[in-house]
Write a protein that holds these residues in place. Sequence first.
Motif, PDB file in Angstrom:
ATOM      1  N   LEU A 199       0.806  -1.229   0.000  1.00  0.00           N
ATOM      2  CA  LEU A 199       0.000   0.000   0.000  1.00  0.00           C
ATOM      3  C   LEU A 199       0.836   1.275   0.000  1.00  0.00           C
ATOM      4  N   HIS A 200       2.079   1.200   0.442  1.00  0.00           N
ATOM      5  CA  HIS A 200       2.966   2.367   0.492  1.00  0.00           C
ATOM      6  C   HIS A 200       2.269   3.542   1.187  1.00  0.00           C
ATOM      7  N   VAL A 201       1.849   3.306   2.429  1.00  0.00           N
ATOM      8  CA  VAL A 201       0.984   4.254   3.137  1.00  0.00           C
ATOM      9  C   VAL A 201       1.605   5.621   3.374  1.00  0.00           C
ATOM     10  N   GLU A 202       2.921   5.702   3.462  1.00  0.00           N
ATOM     11  CA  GLU A 202       3.533   7.016   3.662  1.00  0.00           C
ATOM     12  C   GLU A 202       3.376   7.890   2.422  1.00  0.00           C
ATOM     13  N   LYS A 203       3.477   7.293   1.259  1.00  0.00           N
ATOM     14  CA  LYS A 203       3.336   8.044   0.009  1.00  0.00           C
ATOM     15  C   LYS A 203       1.863   8.172  -0.410  1.00  0.00           C
ATOM     16  N   TYR A 204       1.063   7.124  -0.135  1.00  0.00           N
ATOM     17  CA  TYR A 204      -0.348   7.092  -0.540  1.00  0.00           C
ATOM     18  C   TYR A 204      -1.214   6.818   0.696  1.00  0.00           C
ATOM     19  N   PRO A 205      -1.515   7.836   1.482  1.00  0.00           N
ATOM     20  CA  PRO A 205      -2.203   7.619   2.762  1.00  0.00           C
ATOM     21  C   PRO A 205      -3.672   7.226   2.663  1.00  0.00           C
ATOM     22  N   THR A 206      -4.290   7.402   1.511  1.00  0.00           N
ATOM     23  CA  THR A 206      -5.709   7.055   1.409  1.00  0.00           C
ATOM     24  C   THR A 206      -5.995   6.153   0.220  1.00  0.00           C
ATOM     25  N   ILE A 207      -7.033   5.372   0.381  1.00  0.00           N
ATOM     26  CA  ILE A 207      -7.610   4.553  -0.682  1.00  0.00           C
ATOM     27  C   ILE A 207      -8.965   5.175  -0.968  1.00  0.00           C
ATOM     28  N   THR A 208      -9.292   5.403  -2.234  1.00  0.00           N
ATOM     29  CA  THR A 208     -10.582   6.030  -2.541  1.00  0.00           C
ATOM     30  C   THR A 208     -11.348   5.233  -3.582  1.00  0.00           C
ATOM     31  N   TYR A 209     -12.638   5.251  -3.415  1.00  0.00           N
ATOM     32  CA  TYR A 209     -13.540   4.714  -4.430  1.00  0.00           C
ATOM     33  C   TYR A 209     -14.482   5.853  -4.793  1.00  0.00           C
TER      34      TYR A 209
ATOM     35  N   SER B 135     -36.616   6.125  -5.157  1.00  0.00           N
ATOM     36  CA  SER B 135     -37.983   6.234  -4.640  1.00  0.00           C
ATOM     37  C   SER B 135     -38.041   6.322  -3.118  1.00  0.00           C
ATOM     38  N   GLY B 136     -37.003   5.808  -2.452  1.00  0.00           N
ATOM     39  CA  GLY B 136     -36.992   5.847  -0.993  1.00  0.00           C
ATOM     40  C   GLY B 136     -37.781   4.735  -0.340  1.00  0.00           C
ATOM     41  N   THR B 137     -38.194   3.723  -1.124  1.00  0.00           N
ATOM     42  CA  THR B 137     -38.933   2.587  -0.562  1.00  0.00           C
ATOM     43  C   THR B 137     -38.487   1.297  -1.244  1.00  0.00           C
ATOM     44  N   GLY B 138     -38.726   0.176  -0.581  1.00  0.00           N
ATOM     45  CA  GLY B 138     -38.500  -1.132  -1.186  1.00  0.00           C
ATOM     46  C   GLY B 138     -37.050  -1.544  -1.240  1.00  0.00           C
ATOM     47  N   SER B 139     -36.797  -2.484  -2.156  1.00  0.00           N
ATOM     48  CA  SER B 139     -35.444  -3.006  -2.324  1.00  0.00           C
ATOM     49  C   SER B 139     -35.228  -3.350  -3.790  1.00  0.00           C
ATOM     50  N   GLY B 140     -33.990  -3.520  -4.162  1.00  0.00           N
ATOM     51  CA  GLY B 140     -33.664  -3.844  -5.543  1.00  0.00           C
ATOM     52  C   GLY B 140     -32.170  -3.950  -5.730  1.00  0.00           C
ATOM     53  N   GLU B 141     -31.765  -3.981  -7.007  1.00  0.00           N
ATOM     54  CA  GLU B 141     -30.354  -4.129  -7.327  1.00  0.00           C
ATOM     55  C   GLU B 141     -29.889  -3.011  -8.239  1.00  0.00           C
ATOM     56  N   VAL B 142     -28.688  -2.526  -7.942  1.00  0.00           N
ATOM     57  CA  VAL B 142     -28.060  -1.477  -8.735  1.00  0.00           C
ATOM     58  C   VAL B 142     -26.600  -1.855  -8.956  1.00  0.00           C
ATOM     59  N   GLN B 143     -25.916  -1.052  -9.734  1.00  0.00           N
ATOM     60  CA  GLN B 143     -24.481  -1.211  -9.897  1.00  0.00           C
ATOM     61  C   GLN B 143     -23.835   0.143  -9.659  1.00  0.00           C
ATOM     62  N   LEU B 144     -22.844   0.168  -8.774  1.00  0.00           N
ATOM     63  CA  LEU B 144     -22.066   1.379  -8.544  1.00  0.00           C
ATOM     64  C   LEU B 144     -20.931   1.375  -9.549  1.00  0.00           C
ATOM     65  N   ASN B 145     -20.872   2.393 -10.380  1.00  0.00           N
ATOM     66  CA  ASN B 145     -19.853   2.488 -11.423  1.00  0.00           C
ATOM     67  C   ASN B 145     -18.837   3.537 -10.990  1.00  0.00           C
ATOM     68  N   GLY B 146     -17.601   3.099 -10.789  1.00  0.00           N
ATOM     69  CA  GLY B 146     -16.633   4.053 -10.272  1.00  0.00           C
ATOM     70  C   GLY B 146     -15.198   3.682 -10.527  1.00  0.00           C
ATOM     71  N   ASP B 147     -14.323   4.391  -9.819  1.00  0.00           N
ATOM     72  CA  ASP B 147     -12.888   4.216  -9.949  1.00  0.00           C
ATOM     73  C   ASP B 147     -12.286   4.008  -8.568  1.00  0.00           C
ATOM     74  N   LEU B 148     -11.485   2.956  -8.437  1.00  0.00           N
ATOM     75  CA  LEU B 148     -10.796   2.639  -7.192  1.00  0.00           C
ATOM     76  C   LEU B 148      -9.337   3.038  -7.329  1.00  0.00           C
ATOM     77  N   THR B 149      -8.838   3.807  -6.352  1.00  0.00           N
ATOM     78  CA  THR B 149      -7.435   4.206  -6.342  1.00  0.00           C
ATOM     79  C   THR B 149      -6.763   3.625  -5.113  1.00  0.00           C
ATOM     80  N   VAL B 150      -5.752   2.780  -5.354  1.00  0.00           N
ATOM     81  CA  VAL B 150      -4.966   2.156  -4.295  1.00  0.00           C
ATOM     82  C   VAL B 150      -3.495   2.363  -4.636  1.00  0.00           C
ATOM     83  N   ALA B 151      -2.728   2.901  -3.708  1.00  0.00           N
ATOM     84  CA  ALA B 151      -1.288   3.109  -3.885  1.00  0.00           C
ATOM     85  C   ALA B 151      -0.977   3.856  -5.186  1.00  0.00           C
ATOM     86  N   GLY B 152      -1.774   4.843  -5.497  1.00  0.00           N
ATOM     87  CA  GLY B 152      -1.536   5.676  -6.667  1.00  0.00           C
ATOM     88  C   GLY B 152      -1.986   5.089  -7.988  1.00  0.00           C
TER      89      GLY B 152
END
Length: 185
Positions: free
Chosen positions: A71-81, A95-112
Amino acid sequence: QAERFAISHSTGKIRFHMEASLHEIDGAAESFSGGIELGPESSHQGEITIPAVGLTTHLKIRDERMREHVLHVEKYPTITYRIRSISGDVAGLDSGTGSGEVQLNGDLTVAGVTETLNIPAAYTWSQSSVKLVGKVTTVACPLMQLRDSTKQIGTCAPRGPAQVAERRRSGQGTIQDGLGTRGSR
Protein backbone atom coordinates in the motif's frame (compact mmCIF):
# COMPACT_ATOMS: atom_id res chain seq x y z
CA GLN A 1 -34.77 16.32 -5.10
CA ALA A 2 -31.17 15.23 -4.48
CA GLU A 3 -30.13 14.22 -0.98
CA ARG A 4 -26.73 13.31 0.40
CA PHE A 5 -26.33 10.16 2.49
CA ALA A 6 -23.33 9.66 4.76
CA ILE A 7 -21.16 6.55 4.52
CA SER A 8 -19.22 5.64 7.66
CA HIS A 9 -17.56 2.81 9.56
CA SER A 10 -20.03 3.51 12.35
CA THR A 11 -22.89 2.29 10.15
CA GLY A 12 -21.18 -0.07 7.71
CA LYS A 13 -18.36 -2.48 6.96
CA ILE A 14 -15.69 -2.90 4.32
CA ARG A 15 -14.10 -6.36 4.31
CA PHE A 16 -11.77 -8.23 1.98
CA HIS A 17 -10.73 -11.82 1.41
CA MET A 18 -7.86 -13.02 -0.74
CA GLU A 19 -5.97 -16.20 -1.40
CA ALA A 20 -2.23 -16.28 -0.79
CA SER A 21 0.13 -19.03 -1.87
CA LEU A 22 -0.39 -21.20 1.23
CA HIS A 23 -3.48 -19.78 2.93
CA GLU A 24 -6.42 -17.42 2.71
CA ILE A 25 -6.49 -13.96 4.28
CA ASP A 26 -9.46 -12.05 5.64
CA GLY A 27 -9.27 -8.38 6.48
CA ALA A 28 -11.26 -5.22 7.03
CA ALA A 29 -11.12 -1.45 6.95
CA GLU A 30 -11.17 -0.22 10.53
CA SER A 31 -12.37 3.20 9.47
CA PHE A 32 -13.77 4.87 6.37
CA SER A 33 -16.03 7.76 5.47
CA GLY A 34 -17.77 9.32 2.53
CA GLY A 35 -21.13 10.02 1.04
CA ILE A 36 -23.39 9.42 -1.91
CA GLU A 37 -26.01 11.58 -3.57
CA LEU A 38 -29.36 9.94 -4.23
CA GLY A 39 -32.75 11.13 -5.43
CA PRO A 40 -34.61 11.75 -8.71
CA GLU A 41 -32.64 14.91 -9.51
CA SER A 42 -29.28 13.75 -8.13
CA SER A 43 -25.96 13.13 -9.84
CA HIS A 44 -25.79 9.63 -8.30
CA GLN A 45 -22.17 10.29 -7.44
CA GLY A 46 -20.20 9.75 -4.28
CA GLU A 47 -16.95 8.76 -2.67
CA ILE A 48 -15.63 6.41 -0.02
CA THR A 49 -12.26 7.21 1.56
CA ILE A 50 -10.28 4.67 3.59
CA PRO A 51 -7.13 5.60 5.51
CA ALA A 52 -4.63 3.05 4.12
CA VAL A 53 -3.18 2.45 7.60
CA GLY A 54 -6.69 1.39 8.64
CA LEU A 55 -6.69 -1.80 6.56
CA THR A 56 -6.02 -4.80 8.76
CA THR A 57 -5.75 -8.57 8.48
CA HIS A 58 -5.47 -8.82 12.27
CA LEU A 59 -1.89 -10.10 12.08
CA LYS A 60 0.57 -7.36 13.01
CA ILE A 61 3.59 -8.42 10.94
CA ARG A 62 1.49 -9.10 7.82
CA ASP A 63 -0.27 -5.74 8.24
CA GLU A 64 3.06 -3.94 8.58
CA ARG A 65 4.38 -5.58 5.40
CA MET A 66 1.13 -4.88 3.53
CA ARG A 67 1.24 -1.21 4.52
CA GLU A 68 4.92 -0.79 3.67
CA HIS A 69 5.41 -2.98 0.59
CA VAL A 70 1.97 -3.08 -1.03
CA LEU A 71 0.00 0.00 0.00
CA HIS A 72 2.97 2.37 0.49
CA VAL A 73 0.98 4.25 3.14
CA GLU A 74 3.53 7.02 3.66
CA LYS A 75 3.34 8.04 0.01
CA TYR A 76 -0.35 7.09 -0.54
CA PRO A 77 -2.20 7.62 2.76
CA THR A 78 -5.71 7.06 1.41
CA ILE A 79 -7.61 4.55 -0.68
CA THR A 80 -10.58 6.03 -2.54
CA TYR A 81 -13.54 4.71 -4.43
CA ARG A 82 -15.21 7.44 -6.50
CA ILE A 83 -18.73 6.58 -7.62
CA ARG A 84 -19.24 8.17 -11.05
CA SER A 85 -22.75 6.85 -11.62
CA ILE A 86 -25.30 4.25 -10.60
CA SER A 87 -27.08 1.95 -13.05
CA GLY A 88 -29.76 -0.71 -12.70
CA ASP A 89 -32.89 -0.06 -10.63
CA VAL A 90 -32.01 3.61 -10.07
CA ALA A 91 -35.68 4.67 -10.05
CA GLY A 92 -36.35 2.21 -7.22
CA LEU A 93 -33.32 3.40 -5.29
CA ASP A 94 -34.41 7.01 -5.75
CA SER A 95 -37.98 6.23 -4.64
CA GLY A 96 -36.99 5.85 -0.99
CA THR A 97 -38.93 2.59 -0.56
CA GLY A 98 -38.50 -1.13 -1.19
CA SER A 99 -35.44 -3.01 -2.32
CA GLY A 100 -33.66 -3.84 -5.54
CA GLU A 101 -30.35 -4.13 -7.33
CA VAL A 102 -28.06 -1.48 -8.74
CA GLN A 103 -24.48 -1.21 -9.90
CA LEU A 104 -22.07 1.38 -8.54
CA ASN A 105 -19.85 2.49 -11.42
CA GLY A 106 -16.63 4.05 -10.27
CA ASP A 107 -12.89 4.22 -9.95
CA LEU A 108 -10.80 2.64 -7.19
CA THR A 109 -7.43 4.21 -6.34
CA VAL A 110 -4.97 2.16 -4.29
CA ALA A 111 -1.29 3.11 -3.88
CA GLY A 112 -1.54 5.68 -6.67
CA VAL A 113 -3.03 3.25 -9.20
CA THR A 114 -6.58 3.95 -10.41
CA GLU A 115 -8.74 1.35 -12.11
CA THR A 116 -12.40 1.20 -13.06
CA LEU A 117 -14.37 -0.89 -10.60
CA ASN A 118 -18.09 -1.55 -11.01
CA ILE A 119 -19.75 -3.01 -7.93
CA PRO A 120 -23.08 -4.88 -8.11
CA ALA A 121 -25.08 -3.93 -5.03
CA ALA A 122 -28.43 -4.62 -3.41
CA TYR A 123 -30.33 -1.86 -1.62
CA THR A 124 -33.05 -2.00 1.01
CA TRP A 125 -34.95 1.00 2.32
CA SER A 126 -36.16 1.10 5.92
CA GLN A 127 -38.04 4.27 6.85
CA SER A 128 -35.65 7.10 5.94
CA SER A 129 -32.49 4.97 5.83
CA VAL A 130 -31.09 2.83 3.06
CA LYS A 131 -28.79 -0.18 3.37
CA LEU A 132 -26.52 -0.80 0.39
CA VAL A 133 -24.53 -4.06 0.13
CA GLY A 134 -22.04 -4.62 -2.67
CA LYS A 135 -19.60 -7.42 -3.42
CA VAL A 136 -16.58 -7.47 -5.71
CA THR A 137 -15.25 -10.88 -6.67
CA THR A 138 -12.10 -9.92 -8.60
CA VAL A 139 -9.80 -6.93 -8.45
CA ALA A 140 -7.00 -6.39 -10.94
CA CYS A 141 -3.59 -7.33 -9.63
CA PRO A 142 -1.80 -4.05 -10.48
CA LEU A 143 -3.69 -2.44 -7.61
CA MET A 144 -1.84 -4.72 -5.21
CA GLN A 145 1.46 -5.27 -7.00
CA LEU A 146 4.72 -4.81 -5.17
CA ARG A 147 6.24 -1.63 -6.55
CA ASP A 148 9.59 -1.35 -4.76
CA SER A 149 10.27 -4.88 -3.67
CA THR A 150 10.99 -8.30 -5.08
CA LYS A 151 9.32 -10.03 -2.13
CA GLN A 152 6.24 -12.07 -2.92
CA ILE A 153 3.10 -11.35 -0.94
CA GLY A 154 0.08 -13.43 -1.88
CA THR A 155 -0.62 -14.20 -5.52
CA CYS A 156 -0.09 -10.68 -6.81
CA ALA A 157 3.67 -10.50 -6.83
CA PRO A 158 4.85 -9.53 -10.30
CA ARG A 159 6.87 -12.21 -12.03
CA GLY A 160 7.77 -10.18 -15.09
CA PRO A 161 6.69 -6.96 -16.81
CA ALA A 162 4.26 -8.70 -19.18
CA GLN A 163 2.65 -10.71 -16.40
CA VAL A 164 2.01 -7.73 -14.13
CA ALA A 165 -0.63 -6.36 -16.48
CA GLU A 166 -2.16 -9.78 -17.10
CA ARG A 167 -2.19 -11.41 -13.66
CA ARG A 168 -5.29 -11.13 -11.54
CA ARG A 169 -5.69 -12.12 -7.93
CA SER A 170 -8.43 -14.33 -6.66
CA GLY A 171 -10.34 -12.54 -3.96
CA GLN A 172 -13.45 -10.75 -2.99
CA GLY A 173 -14.35 -7.62 -1.16
CA THR A 174 -17.58 -6.60 0.45
CA ILE A 175 -18.83 -3.11 0.99
CA GLN A 176 -21.84 -2.93 3.24
CA ASP A 177 -23.25 0.28 4.52
CA GLY A 178 -26.35 1.59 6.17
CA LEU A 179 -26.04 4.94 4.47
CA GLY A 180 -27.72 6.82 7.27
CA THR A 181 -30.76 9.00 7.09
CA ARG A 182 -31.72 11.48 4.44
CA GLY A 183 -29.61 14.58 4.46
CA SER A 184 -27.14 13.28 7.04
CA ARG A 185 -23.50 14.23 6.54
